[in-house]
Design an enzyme around this catalytic site. Structure first.
Site, PDB file in Angstrom:
ATOM      1  CG  ASN A  94      -0.305   0.081   2.538  1.00  0.00           C
ATOM      2  OD1 ASN A  94       0.883   0.399   2.653  1.00  0.00           O
ATOM      3  ND2 ASN A  94      -1.048  -0.181   3.599  1.00  0.00           N
ATOM      4  CG  MET A 134       4.174   2.676   3.037  1.00  0.00           C
ATOM      5  SD  MET A 134       5.819   3.051   2.358  1.00  0.00           S
ATOM      6  CE  MET A 134       5.388   3.819   0.786  1.00  0.00           C
ATOM      7  CD1 TRP A 157      -6.280  -0.883  -5.740  1.00  0.00           C
ATOM      8  CD2 TRP A 157      -5.684   1.138  -5.006  1.00  0.00           C
ATOM      9  NE1 TRP A 157      -5.813  -0.167  -6.816  1.00  0.00           N
ATOM     10  CE2 TRP A 157      -5.441   1.079  -6.392  1.00  0.00           C
ATOM     11  CE3 TRP A 157      -5.398   2.312  -4.325  1.00  0.00           C
ATOM     12  CZ2 TRP A 157      -4.905   2.140  -7.114  1.00  0.00           C
ATOM     13  CZ3 TRP A 157      -4.880   3.376  -5.035  1.00  0.00           C
ATOM     14  CH2 TRP A 157      -4.621   3.282  -6.410  1.00  0.00           C
ATOM     15  CG  HIS A 158      -9.169   2.093   0.976  1.00  0.00           C
ATOM     16  ND1 HIS A 158      -9.265   3.461   1.146  1.00  0.00           N
ATOM     17  CD2 HIS A 158      -7.845   1.823   0.925  1.00  0.00           C
ATOM     18  CE1 HIS A 158      -8.039   3.982   1.178  1.00  0.00           C
ATOM     19  NE2 HIS A 158      -7.164   3.005   1.038  1.00  0.00           N
TER      20      HIS A 158
END
Length: 578
Positions: free
Chosen positions: A133, A135, A519-520
């Protein structure tokens, strides 16, 4: 116009090939427990399926300071060298450590992404999403968790009660932030090192955001409201990405009671009636083995693969399972309620410059970045939207990598971004909604687990989300009229998608035309409908789900911290029950 996007993708492909060769050396394996061998019909106290963000934390907590025998099953392997270096997150998608599952083309959203689909980037390695991810570490807004508590009728999930688990996972190393009142909202001796990276560059943008009514704050973590603009916290420490693999599993390297089985894929969960007894797996050697759990099986395979495994094992919507000839163990709405933060990227041209760009420091976040949380209604205490604002220098290859290989916009879009970046710095704004009402679903495409499930994102399936996104985009666009932005003749880059449109019509066109993912993914085994508030699968003994799929609603911001909090809380429940 030159095809800079195609050139960028070709360059990334060459870099990925080189990194694949390097990965064969397993340069990070020394940090982690060794790959253990499995024996058919062997037993463990706990079997954790999936070594991602939640699974890494769980495996550590369940095996630390106890005599419990724990098996962690991970389909991937060790996170490769490049995942540890903060600068190198852009080449990681679409490699062997990314599941690279794709959404179903809905003919409506994502139409200007490559192939008109969303590439559902997910980590296929220890640490999972935390190993690839971006970060950014954020707890979310108190309203998120208070809402969970209200929906579930369980105050253990309100913000005041989950804060202890956030503190348990955090190790705040930011000296300046530790000297403020915000220190009380963070852990200082936890697992994941976090700190900000403020700069003179970000200060200019924070001042501009304050001009449009979004206050500059030292930290958006709060007991009352996360609204504000700030230098974000990053999960970066000791010059390394602080993935959950590094933060948790590296500490378990010497644990004799933890078996980490790599390149091993769970095929199905085994049951005796309505009690989970173990899992069937395929090993790295191609063997099919049966492994037993004396206490619990815990599924932590993520919001796409956890529901797939449950459904293939007989837990899911009855009619859907029966259509594939799968015997039903429990009729539950597994795979429903899929959520994500719908996004759209705006590129804003900033200063003209011909100055030489200094070499990037590979051990910090690649470019100066701010985060911004705001509500359209100024009286609302929780945010409607987040923006992540990355400042790229002129002629930036990194900006093109983000456009082509991370967000995966079409070559036409990325080429327009490239032209705008020639001789001028740019602000790459990732604009996304925090609390969408739209829901998608994950369903089976086959009774064979090697076949990817069908993922219908459902983005903007509830028209209220598109209406709110339009309002939020208009709200943010006010920054173009601030003193700093006017002084550099800042301009929103024309993508060519909405030519001739103005006002609300323009922003609706833009929101749809640039629609993408954060992308969650979350919610597909939600608390309340599939699992109870201790994450036990309803009607089943000895089985829990612990990952983003249990979230009943999204959280306000990047979700890795929330996923890890869920794992920390789950570990307490599991150990207390056993």
């Amino acid at each position: 116009m030159s095809d800079a996007a195609a050139t960028t993708l070709s360059t990334i492909s060459a870099v990925q090939s080189a990194l694949t060769v390097l990965s064969a050396l397993q340069l990070t394996a020394f940090r982690y427990p060794p790959d253990c061998s499995l024996t058919n019909a062997s037993s463990y106290d706990y079997i954790v399926v999936g070594g991602g963000s939640a699974g890494s934390a769980l495996a550590y907590r369940l095996s630390a300071s106890t005599s419990h025998k724990v098996l962690l099953i991970e389909e991937g392997s060790y996170p490769p060298f490049e995942t540890e270096i903060p600068l190198l997150f852009t080449p990681i998608p679409k490699t062997s450590v990314d599941y690279d599952t794709s959404s179903v083309n809905d003919g409506y959203t994502a139409q200007n992404l490559q192939d008109q689909i969303i590439s559902l980037t997910q980590g296929k390695m220890l640490g999972g999403g935390s190993s690839l991810n971006h970060m950014i570490h954020v707890q979310g807004d108190p309203h998120d968790y208070n809402q969970w508590a209200s929906i579930l009728g369980d105050d253990s999930w309100n913000y005041e009660n989950v804060l202890q688990y956030f503190k348990k996972l955090e190790n705040l190393t930011d000296v300046d932030l530790l000297a403020t009142a915000f220190a009380d909202l963070h852990g200082t001796d936890g697992m994941i090192k976090i700190a900000r990276e403020p700069s003179a560059t970000t200060a200019k943008y924070l001042k501009a955001f304050a001009e449009i009514g979004v206050p500059t704050v030292d930290d958006t973590t709060s007991r009352t409201s996360s609204i504000g603009a700030t230098d974000p916290l990053y999960a970066i420490g000791d010059n390394l990405r602080q993935s959950n693999a590094l933060a948790y599993l590296a500490r378990a390297k010497s644990f004799d009671n933890l078996c980490v089985a790599l390149s091993t894929k769970a095929q199905k969960i085994l049951f005796d009636g309505t009690t989970a007894t173990g899992v069937q797996v395929n090993t790295s050697k191609g063997e099919s083995l049966v492994l037993y759990a004396k206490k619990e099986v815990i599924v932590s395979a993520g919001a796409i693969h956890s529901p797939q495994l449950l459904m293939l094992s007989g837990i899911g919507p009855k009619s859907h399972l029966e259509s594939f000839g799968i015997s039903v163990v429990a009729d539950l709405p597994v795979g429903q309620n899929l959520m994500d933060h719908p996004s759209a990227v705006l590129l804003i041209q900033m200063e003209a410059s011909t100055e030489a760009t200094p070499a990037a420091n590979p051990y910090i976040f690649p470019v100066p970045t701010t985060t911004f949380y705001a509500a359209v209604d100024s009286s609302q205490t929780y945010p409607d939207y987040q923006t992540i604002n990355l400042v790229f220098p002129h002629d930036s290859g990194a900006m093109m990598q983000l456009c082509t290989n991370v967000f995966k916009y079409s070559n036409d879009i990325c080429n327009k971004f490239y032209e705008a970046n020639v001789g001028r710095s740019v602000l790459f704004v990732v604009h996304n909604l925090m609390m969408p009402n739209s829901r998608g679903n994950v369903s089976l495409a086959s009774a064979d687990i090697s076949v990817d499930p069908l993922v219908y994102t459902g983005t903007y399936s509830d028209c209220s989300d598109l209406d709110l996104m339009v309002e939020c985009l208009e709200d943010f666009a006010a920054v173009l009229n601030t003193t700093y932005f006017r002084s550099v003749d800042a301009t929103l880059v024309d993508t060519g998608l909405c030519t001739g449109k103005t006002g609300t019509e323009f922003w609706k066109c833009y929101a749809l035309g640039m629609s993408a993912t954060m992308w969650h993914y979350a919610g597909t085994c939600a608390m309340g409908s599939v699992v109870d508030t201790t994450l036990k699968v309803k009607g089943i003994n000895g089985l829990r789900v612990v990952d983003a799929s249990v979230m009943p609603t999204e959280v306000s911001g990047n979700i890795n911290a929330a996923v890890t909090m869920i794992a920390e809380k789950a570990a307490v429940h599991i150990l207390a029950d056993n």
